[in-house]
Scaffold this motif. Structure first.
Motif, mmCIF file in Angstrom:
data_model
loop_
_atom_site.group_PDB
_atom_site.id
_atom_site.type_symbol
_atom_site.label_atom_id
_atom_site.label_comp_id
_atom_site.label_asym_id
_atom_site.label_seq_id
_atom_site.Cartn_x
_atom_site.Cartn_y
_atom_site.Cartn_z
ATOM 1 N N CYS A 119 -3.975 39.722 -22.399
ATOM 2 C CA CYS A 119 -3.062 40.049 -23.507
ATOM 3 C C CYS A 119 -3.593 39.579 -24.861
ATOM 4 N N HIS A 120 -4.643 38.782 -24.862
ATOM 5 C CA HIS A 120 -5.322 38.288 -26.063
ATOM 6 C C HIS A 120 -4.482 37.303 -26.868
ATOM 7 N N SER A 144 -13.791 32.249 -24.245
ATOM 8 C CA SER A 144 -12.546 32.994 -24.447
ATOM 9 C C SER A 144 -11.804 32.535 -25.695
ATOM 10 N N HIS A 155 -8.062 32.045 -25.549
ATOM 11 C CA HIS A 155 -7.179 33.205 -25.588
ATOM 12 C C HIS A 155 -7.134 33.845 -24.199
ATOM 13 N N CYS A 156 -6.018 34.439 -23.876
ATOM 14 C CA CYS A 156 -5.896 35.178 -22.623
ATOM 15 C C CYS A 156 -6.763 36.435 -22.705
ATOM 16 N N CYS A 157 -7.575 36.652 -21.690
ATOM 17 C CA CYS A 157 -8.471 37.810 -21.694
ATOM 18 C C CYS A 157 -7.738 39.121 -21.423
ATOM 19 N N GLN A 213 -16.054 41.175 -27.552
ATOM 20 C CA GLN A 213 -15.433 41.239 -28.873
ATOM 21 C C GLN A 213 -15.615 39.932 -29.627
ATOM 22 N N LEU A 214 -15.410 38.799 -28.937
ATOM 23 C CA LEU A 214 -15.580 37.505 -29.588
ATOM 24 C C LEU A 214 -17.029 37.274 -29.978
ATOM 25 N N HIS A 221 -11.370 43.321 -18.296
ATOM 26 C CA HIS A 221 -10.649 42.696 -19.407
ATOM 27 C C HIS A 221 -11.452 41.525 -19.969
ATOM 28 N N ARG A 222 -11.949 40.693 -19.061
ATOM 29 C CA ARG A 222 -12.693 39.515 -19.506
ATOM 30 C C ARG A 222 -13.957 39.896 -20.276
ATOM 31 N N TRP A 255 -13.188 41.243 -23.722
ATOM 32 C CA TRP A 255 -12.757 40.214 -24.662
ATOM 33 C C TRP A 255 -13.922 39.334 -25.079
ATOM 34 N N TRP A 256 -14.748 38.956 -24.139
ATOM 35 C CA TRP A 256 -15.902 38.128 -24.469
ATOM 36 C C TRP A 256 -16.873 38.871 -25.390
#
Length: 222
Positions: free
Chosen positions: A22-23, A15, A18-20, A88-89, A81-82, A85-86
């Protein structure tokens, strides 16, 4: 049972702390949260874990179904959400890059160090004990002393007339003494002498310690 250290580390690294939801970068306030509540049978696995900032963690964990206001975070939404986000990273990271590997390793070390230990590392990082070339530099004359209060002193210290001459560390000496020994066992620092009056002489960061305090994961660098 809480998440294991290995699961927590993987969640934090994947992560980027970062918050998954609100980022926002959460840093040391990052929470590894159970998507399905542990009390309701949720497992302590990577699939059931998500990194949240304090605000989103509070939002996700304190919804009152008896008095519904707003919209509850469902496990399905949190997982989505998680995963987003993962993903994207993963697209923007370079796992083979040496700096990324060091960053992940440094983070794994830092999550296990207590606040007094972090204070010692931070004080050392601001001293001449922070950037040694071990092939040519002599051992620095840097000392961690306990009087008149714990402080990191560069140069000789007058035990007969203890004064404020160094970088103060705001933790009781008994706690700091244990933290320094722990940091030495983790190969993050070295010291050459232990003074019975309360101090460590010729104390400095190891090569690993220098790398850790220079990493983006280190609190002073956030």
């Amino acid at each position: 049972m809480p998440f294991s250290n290995s699961v927590r580390l993987e969640v934090l690294v994947r992560s980027g702390r970062h918050c998954c939801v609100c980022h926002e970068f959460a840093g040391r306030t990052a929470n590894v949260h159970h998507i399905h509540q542990e009390a309701l049978g949720g497992p302590n696995t990577i699939d059931n874990a998500i990194c949240l900032c304090q605000r989103c963690h509070s939002e996700a964990g304190h919804y009152n179904s008896a008095h519904p206001l707003g919209t509850k975070y469902s496990p399905q939404e949190l997982r989505a959400h998680r995963d987003a986000w993962w993903s994207q990273l993963k697209l923007t990271s370079a796992p083979s890059d040496e700096s990324a590997t060091l960053e992940a390793y440094a983070l794994g070390i830092l999550v296990e160090i207590d606040d007094p230990g972090l204070s010692v590392l931070s004080a050392l990082s601001a001293s001449s004990a922070a950037n040694l070339d071990f092939n040519k530099d002599p051992v620095p004359n840097v000392n961690l002393v306990s009087i008149p209060y714990p402080q990191l002193v560069e140069g000789d210290f007058d035990w007969g007339n203890p004064r404020e001459v160094g970088n103060r560390i705001s933790w009781p000496w008994l706690i700091l003494k244990e933290s320094v020994q722990d940091l030495r066992l983790r190969h993050l620092l070295h010291f050459h002498t232990v003074d019975g009056r309360g101090g460590f002489g010729s104390i400095y960061l190891s090569e690993l310690g220098q790398s850790v305090v220079r990493s983006l994961s280190f609190p002073s660098a956030e």
